[in-house]
Design an enzyme around this catalytic site. Structure first.
Site, PDB file in Angstrom:
ATOM      1  N   GLU A   6       0.870  -1.176   0.000  1.00  0.00           N
ATOM      2  CA  GLU A   6       0.000   0.000   0.000  1.00  0.00           C
ATOM      3  C   GLU A   6       0.899   1.216   0.000  1.00  0.00           C
ATOM      4  O   GLU A   6       1.654   1.463   0.949  1.00  0.00           O
ATOM      5  CB  GLU A   6      -0.944   0.057   1.192  1.00  0.00           C
ATOM      6  CG  GLU A   6      -1.917   1.226   1.012  1.00  0.00           C
ATOM      7  CD  GLU A   6      -2.874   1.426   2.157  1.00  0.00           C
ATOM      8  OE1 GLU A   6      -2.617   2.329   2.966  1.00  0.00           O
ATOM      9  OE2 GLU A   6      -3.857   0.680   2.234  1.00  0.00           O
ATOM     10  N   CYS A  37      -1.886   8.390   4.259  1.00  0.00           N
ATOM     11  CA  CYS A  37      -1.948   8.231   2.804  1.00  0.00           C
ATOM     12  C   CYS A  37      -3.334   8.511   2.238  1.00  0.00           C
ATOM     13  O   CYS A  37      -3.463   8.878   1.071  1.00  0.00           O
ATOM     14  CB  CYS A  37      -1.471   6.847   2.399  1.00  0.00           C
ATOM     15  SG  CYS A  37      -2.285   5.497   3.283  1.00  0.00           S
TER      16      CYS A  37
END
Length: 479
Positions: free
Chosen positions: A244, A278
């Protein structure tokens, strides 16, 4: 407070590196600084448990371990939250929510540990094809500093539920918190070596984990640039990758939205973990007819957030992870402000590692600050006239991690959500994450999915076992 390596069930090494409170710049503890040798020992321990014990086949044991770990974490939740805030700098309310989320997710995967299901087909008469979902092997889990508790659990819990063994490599900035969570395994029936911890200030341990042919899975959360390096270094062993990576979350606000109500929610979505998440809101696209209102309300909402020590109850934005990161982010923001069409709010530095929010308005989505992930409290405001223009601007990015749509028109919300090239799209919300719901990105935001049932895919292999048993006498074969 000290943190050692945890290898084959023993705490080893000598504390030699400081862990720093980013709010004050003071050392709050020390940790052992390892490297390739410690990584090799940890890999060997994990390999032994996987290859030489029934851990991978013992679903009931794995469930018991995960449930006991969750209970041990629960008993320490307040001390873990305080340590997380001291080591990471985030607001204490966010730290408490993170620890709670980590405990909840551990229990979720404990529930799945006894349901790693396969299936059986009879593709032709008398031939039985059984598909087994088997543990992939040794998983190396490289954990970032921004959400070290929940991002550890969302990889380690499904890895253990699936039957993998693991080597955990935490970020140097949050090693104490990770070690404290590992200590909670001592109250479980976890076999010695099934989970191992290697700390380091450099990169040699991480490099060994990525390159080793005895590691079967790498689960990494971090920047896209580092993810690309991991892909390259892992190529020789062809190991499974769960990555990720970066994001540039876009919030598309249509003309029917209540701007006064939406703006404060966007501000908090942008400032979560001081902008060091993020999925944080980074681009706000608002219909041109509501731009003036958004300028006013979003500027006010960002300016109203309280910057201070994370441990203080009233803090909204804590310290960034360290002074060097704060200074680098602020320098990038200064360049963005120089290039932007309009600076609506300019953040200020204070203390050891504090930075208040910045908001700029710009018309060109290809500007570097509209394209690059700036890992701090920085937001861009852009406008659009039509739905198609909004989609074109929102999808004009190399990332594809998350986005949000703000409208009261249900059909439009679904239509736009489907057209956005992102792994997660929220409707009239942002940053709402669940243990049960998969997360991950399109394009350069990564590979694989964590959270949810599909996280097990990142830590398992599918095996086809074919048995031509034949058909009984007296039965006529057709076709």
């Amino acid at each position: 407070m000290n943190a050692l390596h945890w290898i084959a069930g023993a705490w080893v090494g000598r504390p030699s590196a400081d862990s720093i409170d980013p709010a004050s710049g003071e050392a709050i503890g020390r940790f052992a600084d390892g490297g390739a040798r410690e990584a090799d020992d940890a890999i060997a321990a994990a390999r032994h448990v996987f290859d030489r014990t029934t851990w991978a086949q013992g679903a009931r044991l794995r469930q018991d371990v995960l449930l006991a770990w969750a209970a041990a974490l629960d008993a320490e939740r307040e001390s873990l939250a305080a340590l997380l805030t001291r080591e990471n700098g985030k607001a204490i309310a966010q730290a408490r929510a993170e620890i709670s989320g980590a405990i909840s997710e551990t229990r979720y995967y404990a529930g799945l540990a006894r349901h790693i299901a396969g299936h059986v087909l009879e593709p032709e008469p008398g031939t039985f094809s059984t598909m087994l979902r088997e543990a992939a092997g040794v998983a190396a889990i490289i954990v970032p500093w921004n959400a070290p508790a929940v991002l550890l659990v969302r990889s380690l819990a499904p890895a253990l539920a699936a039957g993998c063994t693991a080597v955990v490599k935490p970020a140097a900035q949050t090693t104490l918190l990770t070690a404290a969570m590992m200590r909670c395994f001592e109250q479980t029936a976890l076999p010695a070596g099934a989970v191992n911890l290697v700390n380091e200030t450099g990169y040699s341990a991480s490099e060994r984990l990525v390159q080793s042919h005895d590691v079967d899975v790498i689960s990494f959360t971090g920047s896209t640039a580092t993810g690309k390096k991991i892909m390259s270094a892992a190529a020789d062993s062809m190991k499974k990758l769960s990555l990720e990576l970066g994001g540039k979350s876009c919030c598309v606000v249509f003309e029917d939205s209540d701007i006064a109500a939406v703006a404060p929610r966007l501000a908090r979505a942008a400032a979560i973990i001081s902008g060091q998440q993020c999925t944080a809101a980074r681009r706000v696209l608002v219909h041109a007819s509501r731009a003036a209102e958004m300028r006013e309300h979003l500027t006010h909402a960002l300016a109203s957030l309280t910057v201070g020590r994370g441990i203080d109850a009233g803090t909204d934005i804590g310290a960034l992870i360290d002074r060097a990161s704060r200074d680098a982010i602020d320098a990038t923001i200064a360049k963005a402000c120089d290039a932007a069409d309009r600076v609506l709010l300019r953040g200020e530095r204070s203390g050891n590692a504090f930075l208040s929010p910045t908001l700029v308005e710009h018309g060109d989505p290809k500007a570097f600050f509209c394209q690059e992930e700036i890992f701090g409290p920085f937001v861009t405001l852009e406008t659009f006239e039509t739905e198609s223009e909004a989609l074109a601007k929102a999808n004009d990015t190399t990332f594809g991690l998350s986005a949000s749509v703000w409208t009261h028109d249900g059909a439009r919300a679904w239509r736009v959500a489907r057209a956005l090239r992102n792994g997660t799209v929220w409707i009239n919300d942002h940053n709402k994450l669940f243990a049960e719901a998969e997360t991950g990105g399109y394009r350069q935001s990564g590979l694989g999915r964590l959270h949810g049932y599909d996280a097990l895919t990142d830590f398992t292999e599918i095996k086809h076992v074919c048995l031509p048993a034949g058909i009984t006498d007296g039965v006529t074969r057709l076709g």
